[in-house]
Scaffold this active site. Sequence first.
Site, PDB file in Angstrom:
ATOM      1  CE  LYS A  41      -7.812  -5.551   0.119  1.00 20.59           C
ATOM      2  NZ  LYS A  41      -7.422  -4.595  -0.938  1.00 20.59           N
ATOM      3  NE  ARG A 120      -3.235  -9.821  -2.277  1.00 24.62           N
ATOM      4  CZ  ARG A 120      -3.278  -8.787  -1.422  1.00 24.62           C
ATOM      5  NH1 ARG A 120      -3.459  -8.991  -0.138  1.00 24.62           N
ATOM      6  NH2 ARG A 120      -3.127  -7.580  -1.873  1.00 24.62           N
ATOM      7  NE  ARG A 203      -0.346  -3.108  -4.258  1.00 26.11           N
ATOM      8  CZ  ARG A 203      -0.628  -1.979  -3.611  1.00 26.11           C
ATOM      9  NH1 ARG A 203       0.021  -0.877  -3.902  1.00 26.11           N
ATOM     10  NH2 ARG A 203      -1.545  -1.966  -2.682  1.00 26.11           N
TER      11      ARG A 203
HETATM   12  P1  AP5 Z   1      -6.740   1.418   2.081  1.00 32.58           P
HETATM   13  O1  AP5 Z   1      -7.798   1.255   3.106  1.00 32.58           O
HETATM   14  O2  AP5 Z   1      -5.321   1.490   2.528  1.00 32.58           O
HETATM   15  O3  AP5 Z   1      -6.931   0.338   0.903  1.00 32.58           O
HETATM   16  P2  AP5 Z   1      -6.648  -1.230   0.855  1.00 32.58           P
HETATM   17  O4  AP5 Z   1      -7.743  -1.873   0.066  1.00 32.58           O
HETATM   18  O5  AP5 Z   1      -6.359  -1.748   2.213  1.00 32.58           O
HETATM   19  O6  AP5 Z   1      -5.358  -1.202  -0.047  1.00 32.58           O
HETATM   20  P3  AP5 Z   1      -4.018  -2.025   0.107  1.00 32.58           P
HETATM   21  O7  AP5 Z   1      -3.038  -1.368  -0.849  1.00 32.58           O
HETATM   22  O8  AP5 Z   1      -3.588  -2.140   1.519  1.00 32.58           O
HETATM   23  O9  AP5 Z   1      -4.465  -3.394  -0.452  1.00 32.58           O
HETATM   24  P4  AP5 Z   1      -3.571  -4.523  -0.905  1.00 32.58           P
HETATM   25  O10 AP5 Z   1      -4.544  -5.620  -0.957  1.00 32.58           O
HETATM   26  O11 AP5 Z   1      -2.820  -4.258  -2.155  1.00 32.58           O
HETATM   27  O12 AP5 Z   1      -2.398  -4.544   0.188  1.00 32.58           O
HETATM   28  P5  AP5 Z   1      -2.008  -5.563   1.318  1.00 32.58           P
HETATM   29  O13 AP5 Z   1      -1.404  -4.787   2.403  1.00 32.58           O
HETATM   30  O14 AP5 Z   1      -3.097  -6.499   1.603  1.00 32.58           O
HETATM   31  O15 AP5 Z   1      -7.103   2.749   1.261  1.00 32.58           O
HETATM   32  C1  AP5 Z   1      -6.264   3.207   0.208  1.00 32.58           C
HETATM   33  C2  AP5 Z   1      -6.234   4.753   0.218  1.00 32.58           C
HETATM   34  O16 AP5 Z   1      -7.536   5.242  -0.071  1.00 32.58           O
HETATM   35  C3  AP5 Z   1      -5.842   5.360   1.571  1.00 32.58           C
HETATM   36  O17 AP5 Z   1      -5.075   6.508   1.337  1.00 32.58           O
HETATM   37  C4  AP5 Z   1      -7.199   5.744   2.216  1.00 32.58           C
HETATM   38  O18 AP5 Z   1      -7.076   6.847   3.107  1.00 32.58           O
HETATM   39  C5  AP5 Z   1      -8.025   6.091   0.980  1.00 32.58           C
HETATM   40  N1  AP5 Z   1      -9.439   5.768   1.130  1.00 32.58           N
HETATM   41  C6  AP5 Z   1      -9.984   4.664   1.736  1.00 32.58           C
HETATM   42  N2  AP5 Z   1     -11.327   4.698   1.664  1.00 32.58           N
HETATM   43  C7  AP5 Z   1     -11.634   5.834   0.976  1.00 32.58           C
HETATM   44  C8  AP5 Z   1     -12.864   6.439   0.559  1.00 32.58           C
HETATM   45  N3  AP5 Z   1     -14.041   5.877   0.833  1.00 32.58           N
HETATM   46  N4  AP5 Z   1     -12.816   7.579  -0.139  1.00 32.58           N
HETATM   47  C9  AP5 Z   1     -11.624   8.169  -0.419  1.00 32.58           C
HETATM   48  N5  AP5 Z   1     -10.425   7.669  -0.046  1.00 32.58           N
HETATM   49  C10 AP5 Z   1     -10.436   6.508   0.641  1.00 32.58           C
HETATM   50  O19 AP5 Z   1      -0.863  -6.422   0.568  1.00 32.58           O
HETATM   51  C11 AP5 Z   1       0.354  -5.826   0.164  1.00 32.58           C
HETATM   52  C12 AP5 Z   1       1.220  -6.859  -0.537  1.00 32.58           C
HETATM   53  O20 AP5 Z   1       1.552  -7.920   0.377  1.00 32.58           O
HETATM   54  C13 AP5 Z   1       0.597  -7.576  -1.733  1.00 32.58           C
HETATM   55  O21 AP5 Z   1       0.751  -6.827  -2.922  1.00 32.58           O
HETATM   56  C14 AP5 Z   1       1.413  -8.869  -1.778  1.00 32.58           C
HETATM   57  O22 AP5 Z   1       2.696  -8.654  -2.295  1.00 32.58           O
HETATM   58  C15 AP5 Z   1       1.580  -9.195  -0.304  1.00 32.58           C
HETATM   59  N6  AP5 Z   1       0.484 -10.022   0.223  1.00 32.58           N
HETATM   60  C16 AP5 Z   1      -0.357  -9.694   1.251  1.00 32.58           C
HETATM   61  N7  AP5 Z   1      -1.238 -10.674   1.493  1.00 32.58           N
HETATM   62  C17 AP5 Z   1      -0.949 -11.656   0.599  1.00 32.58           C
HETATM   63  C18 AP5 Z   1      -1.524 -12.931   0.328  1.00 32.58           C
HETATM   64  N8  AP5 Z   1      -2.569 -13.375   1.049  1.00 32.58           N
HETATM   65  N9  AP5 Z   1      -1.003 -13.685  -0.670  1.00 32.58           N
HETATM   66  C19 AP5 Z   1       0.043 -13.243  -1.385  1.00 32.58           C
HETATM   67  N10 AP5 Z   1       0.637 -12.054  -1.191  1.00 32.58           N
HETATM   68  C20 AP5 Z   1       0.144 -11.254  -0.210  1.00 32.58           C
END
Ligand code: AP5
Length: 276
Positions: A41, A120, A203
């Site tokens: 994402k 979420r 997660r």
């Molecule tokens: P990346 O683009 O970083 O993936 P992502 O989907 O953004 O993954 P996140 O881990 O950031 O998602 P998340 O939803 O768990 O985290 P968030 O920060 O929102 O890509 C991942 C990897 O793959 C990278 O190394 C990239 O280079 C590689 N990649 C990408 N595309 C690729 C491709 N096509 N091919 C190969 N490789 C590729 O949330 C973190 C935490 O915050 C949550 O767990 C929770 O505790 C809290 N939180 C945040 N928002 C909320 C909410 N709204 N409500 C409650 N808790 C929340």
Amino acid sequence: MNKPNRLAWLNGGDAACSNPPDPPPGAPWRLVLLGAPGVGKGTQAELLCARLGACHLSTGDILRAADDPSRCDRSPALQAALDLMRQGALVSDEIILNLVGERGRCLRCCGGFVLDGFPRTVAQAEALSALLEREGVALDSVFNYELPIDEVVSRLSGRRVCPECKAVYHLTRHPPRRTGICDRCGKRLRRREDDRPEAIRTRMRAYEESTKPLLDWYGSRGMLVTVPAHGTPNEIYARTWICGRAVRAGLTPPAGAAEHGAAVAGEAPAPPEPSP
Ligand code: AP5
Ligand code: MG
């Protein structure tokens, strides 16, 4: 195109962006990205924002910015939220809605937005809907990225991030030029704390239990567009772009765009910054 530095979103309060977005030629785009942790994402949000001049609004990024050890203005509730994030659990709706609610002006920003990681839960989706109505703006589309779980886990396990400029790499799929060093700012790369195996498991459970119900919620409102997330970041971006254009034109996204992004990649304008 000017890349907004998101200070208003990351810091909240009275913070203002020092380089706010230029208004785009047409109506600004307002998108929500859904999908499992690690599906890509954030990578897609960066590509889309580079193309659209929109702001990448990630609630995870707000929490990580608040986790900076040099900040001493954390309330006990925010401290508890940061502990939950490290373990991979969801932060409470109350905390998240407070954080987003006090940043309502980012939702009506002239450049538009790509929301990543919010909403979420169904409660957050309902709150977002009310907030958007209050700010007088509407969503264009909700994109849901789909990928088999083993590929998602491999993307997460190999992720490395720059603590300084927040650039995201992957050990094998998108490695930096010098091992362990950020191409953009030269800082040493790190593993995100919630990318440890036990936090990844938590997660994934939270995603299945709390976030997946959102697919029905948005689907029943005719807003959900499913995008296969296999292939390179640019191929997925091309699929997203073509589906987004179709929705804005009042059409159903072409099935071919969703299924065969690589084949239609040439139809989508390349993002100005092609690397994730
Ligand atoms: P990346 O683009 O970083 O993936 P992502 O989907 O953004 O993954 P996140 O881990 O950031 O998602 P998340 O939803 O768990 O985290 P968030 O920060 O929102 O890509 C991942 C990897 O793959 C990278 O190394 C990239 O280079 C590689 N990649 C990408 N595309 C690729 C491709 N096509 N091919 C190969 N490789 C590729 O949330 C973190 C935490 O915050 C949550 O767990 C929770 O505790 C809290 N939180 C945040 N928002 C909320 C909410 N709204 N409500 C409650 N808790 C929340
Ligand atoms: Mg992310």
